[in-house]
Structures are given as C-alpha cells and as structure tokens.
Design a protein around this motif. Structure first.
Motif, PDB file in Angstrom:
ATOM      1  N   UNK A  10       0.835  -1.209   0.000  1.00  0.00           N
ATOM      2  CA  UNK A  10       0.000   0.000   0.000  1.00  0.00           C
ATOM      3  C   UNK A  10       0.867   1.255   0.000  1.00  0.00           C
ATOM      4  N   UNK A  11       1.936   1.248   0.808  1.00  0.00           N
ATOM      5  CA  UNK A  11       2.844   2.406   0.851  1.00  0.00           C
ATOM      6  C   UNK A  11       3.473   2.659  -0.514  1.00  0.00           C
ATOM      7  N   UNK A  12       3.852   1.580  -1.202  1.00  0.00           N
ATOM      8  CA  UNK A  12       4.434   1.724  -2.540  1.00  0.00           C
ATOM      9  C   UNK A  12       3.421   2.280  -3.533  1.00  0.00           C
ATOM     10  N   UNK A  13       2.170   1.817  -3.419  1.00  0.00           N
ATOM     11  CA  UNK A  13       1.134   2.304  -4.329  1.00  0.00           C
ATOM     12  C   UNK A  13       0.842   3.783  -4.092  1.00  0.00           C
ATOM     13  N   UNK A  14       0.855   4.199  -2.806  1.00  0.00           N
ATOM     14  CA  UNK A  14       0.639   5.613  -2.483  1.00  0.00           C
ATOM     15  C   UNK A  14       1.754   6.470  -3.081  1.00  0.00           C
ATOM     16  N   UNK A  28      -7.395   8.269  -0.600  1.00  0.00           N
ATOM     17  CA  UNK A  28      -8.093   8.239   0.687  1.00  0.00           C
ATOM     18  C   UNK A  28      -8.418   6.828   1.126  1.00  0.00           C
ATOM     19  N   UNK A  29      -8.882   5.998   0.200  1.00  0.00           N
ATOM     20  CA  UNK A  29      -9.196   4.606   0.523  1.00  0.00           C
ATOM     21  C   UNK A  29      -7.933   3.824   0.861  1.00  0.00           C
ATOM     22  N   UNK A  30      -6.844   4.105   0.148  1.00  0.00           N
ATOM     23  CA  UNK A  30      -5.565   3.443   0.453  1.00  0.00           C
ATOM     24  C   UNK A  30      -5.092   3.799   1.856  1.00  0.00           C
ATOM     25  N   UNK A  31      -5.226   5.068   2.240  1.00  0.00           N
ATOM     26  CA  UNK A  31      -4.808   5.504   3.580  1.00  0.00           C
ATOM     27  C   UNK A  31      -5.649   4.836   4.658  1.00  0.00           C
ATOM     28  N   UNK A  32      -6.947   4.659   4.389  1.00  0.00           N
ATOM     29  CA  UNK A  32      -7.817   3.988   5.358  1.00  0.00           C
ATOM     30  C   UNK A  32      -7.385   2.543   5.573  1.00  0.00           C
ATOM     31  N   UNK A  33      -7.070   1.845   4.469  1.00  0.00           N
ATOM     32  CA  UNK A  33      -6.604   0.459   4.574  1.00  0.00           C
ATOM     33  C   UNK A  33      -5.254   0.393   5.286  1.00  0.00           C
TER      34      UNK A  33
END
Length: 364
Positions: A10-14, A28-33
């Motif tokens: 997830x960090x890499x995708x952000x 926003x959805x990535x940060x929630x996950x």
C-alpha cells in the motif's frame, strides 16, 4: 501475504500514485486500509510469549515526560544532569537497553522523566525495542525528543514519522469532529464548515471499510482524510513535543541561533551544562501545571508546600488532591488570588483556580 507485506504494498502504491483531484478518492481509501493494517500490526501481533515484555514503569509524581531519540544523542547524560538518577552514558550506541526513570523536582512538582532506549528506523514495525519504547511514550504527558545538533535534521523527520505511524500525533490538536456509532438508521453526515479536503462520499467509504454502517458524523473544521481516519480509529494520542537539540558546543553560533528559533525547540549542551535550566522551565510550561497553596482557618497560607494541579482545574480537583473524601464533606471554599473577583471570594466546587491561588476549604 503477511501484514508487513500488505503495508509495504500500500505504501508503494501511495508513492506511485500522483496526487491530484482525480486520484484523491483512491488515495483516501488506500490511507484507510493502511491505517487499519498498522493497527492490526501493533495490537494484534502480540503472542502469549510476548506478554509482560516491555517497560512497566509505575507512574509517579505529578506528570510524566518521555525522553526519546536515536542512540547516542545524550539522553542518559541529560537524565543524570536533571535528576538524581544515574543512567549509564557512553560513546557507543545502545547504552540504555531498558527504561530508566528519574525525577525532576521543580517548583514543588515531582516530574517523572523516562530515559527510553534509542529508537532506530523501523521501530514502529517492531525493530530494536521500538514497540516497547513507543508504548511507554503513549503514557506520557509530553514527549521530549532529543536530537543531535551536529547531525542532519533528517533525524527529527524520521522520529516524527515513526511516532506518526503508531498513532502518536505531535503538537497537533484533536480534530473537531463529533462521531458516534449507532445501532441503526444509516450514516448521517453534517458539516458546519465548507469541506475542501474530504467529501461525504469519501466519509461513507472510509466508514464502510471499517464495517461501520450506522453512525452520526458532525464535522466542525476543514479536516483531511488522515484526520477523519484518526477520529474513526479513536486510539490516537495527541501529545505536546519539545525538540531538544544537544551538543550545541560543537556547532557554529549561527546554527545554534537558527535551531533555537524553531517552534517548541530548546538548544542545550549536556556536557557543558548549557541551557539546562531553561529546558526544565520549558518542560514545566508545556506540562501546563499550576501550583495552588492551602490555608487553614485562622492560620497563614503554607507557601512551603503547594498542590500541583493541571491548568483549568477546579476547586473540586484541589479537594481530591488534598484528600479523596474532602469533596464529599465540602461546604464552600475561600479563594485568594488571580481567580478571585475580590479577596477572599466564597466559591463552590466548580470554581476554576489560577496559578499561585490560596484556597481554604470549609467542611459541612
């Protein structure tokens, strides 16, 4: 796939995702996950063998200060200088391997100072003894972050990032949002201000991601996605942080001046005993403590030993500080000082006292 791998993905995708209007919803959805997995990592990863492993230091005194920083920045030396506790100091890293408590005596207050083992990068993921260090930091009233003035300011950003990852918010106010989970009725969202960083659709999807389908949300300030996630999780710790730069005797006066002008910053030299008195003053100031004196009927106030209470405390808090049963027998109090309209003023339990006030409690 383990939690650490999921977090890394997830960090890499952000990092890969460009930040613009079109992607803010996806981010926003990535940060929630990401926040959900981090909570699972820190709270759900404890095994039975790990129980009891940590730094169980009993709280004592009027306040607690957590002294954190990278290895060999001078934490042990500072503890030895400010308290009567001897913490081993040496020129090599990881001298301190457990939590060492000391006590600062200032203006009649007993302030507990905890020298924690040096944090290394990745502490929030359990590297070194980072998890135990961070757990103790969450119990503190303020954080004293020790930094090496001779090294890059990357130290400061790295420590802030580690604490941010585990839900410790430094020098930030709690988001002005009322959030209540219900048993039915769906999700109701209201805002008293114009929202520019989050919208209703985002709020709903974040709540659904946390399996919340019935709630009342009232937003009173223009918050970010991260702030709303903090509200939903409800386990964030908001702490004041003092940044203490040590070893200023090894840098130029211009650099000392630049560091000293930063917010919430104190510059010191533990080896040369420079500016340590000012550091203790700033600790007292940021702890927001008051000293209130007591008086018995027909006697002078006892100025040798005052009550140490929090700013904003009432007469009722003073009663509890004197004796736990005093509030039950309370009739009224006489107050002299800045909080009184006239001296003395007869007041009730809910009267807010000021620093250096004198109080006389009259029982039924």
């Amino acid at each position: 796939m383990g939690i650490l791998e999921k977090i890394q993905d997830i960090e890499n995708e952000i990092k890969r995702t460009q930040k613009n209007k079109a992607t803010e919803y996806h981010l926003g959805l990535l940060k929630a996950k990401l926040a959900k997995y981090r909570v699972q990592l820190l709270e759900g990863s404890k095994t039975k063998s790990e129980k009891g492993e940590g730094f169980d230091v009993m709280k004592s005194g009027d306040a607690r200060v957590a002294l954190i920083g990278f290895p060999s920045v001078g934490k042990s030396t500072l503890l030895s200088k400010l308290t009567k506790t001897e913490s081993i100091a040496a020129s090599y890293e990881f001298t301190t391997l457990t939590c060492i408590p000391g006590k600062i005596e200032y203006k009649g207050a007993q302030i507990q100072l905890l020298d924690l083992p040096g944090i290394i990068e990745g502490a929030s993921q359990g590297k070194g003894r980072g998890r135990q260090v961070i757990a103790v930091a969450r119990t503190a009233d303020i954080v004293l972050m020790m930094l090496d003035a001779t090294k890059s300011e990357q130290q400061k950003a790295q420590l802030e990032r580690e604490l941010e990852t585990v839900g410790i918010r430094l020098n930030q106010g709690r988001p002005n949002v009322a959030f209540k989970v219900k048993t039915g009725g769906g999700i109701t969202i209201n805002a008293t201000v114009k929202l520019t960083k989050i919208n209703e659709k985002m709020v709903q999807h974040i709540l659904h991601d946390y399996k919340i389908f019935n709630a009342d949300v009232l937003i009173r300030e223009d918050i970010t996605v991260d702030q709303f996630i903090d509200v939903v999780l409800g386990n964030r710790k908001y702490l004041t942080c003092i940044y203490c730069y040590n070893k200023i005797d090894q840098i130029t006066i211009e650099e000392v001046d630049r560091l000293a002008r930063q917010d919430n910053t104190v510059v010191v030299s533990c080896e040369q005993d420079l500016n340590l008195d000012y550091l203790v003053e700033q600790i007292w100031k940021h702890l927001n403590l008051l000293r209130v004196y007591t008086k018995k009927r027909g006697e002078l106030p006892d100025f040798s030993d005052g009550l140490i209470i929090r700013n904003g405390a009432t007469v009722e808090h003073c009663c509890h500080a004197i004796h736990r049963s005093l509030a039950e027998d309370f009739k009224y109090a006489l107050v002299w000082g800045a909080s009184a309209k006239h001296n003395p003023q007869r007041v009730g339990l809910h009267h807010i006292v000021n620093n250096e006030d004198v109080i006389q409690v009259v029982k039924k």
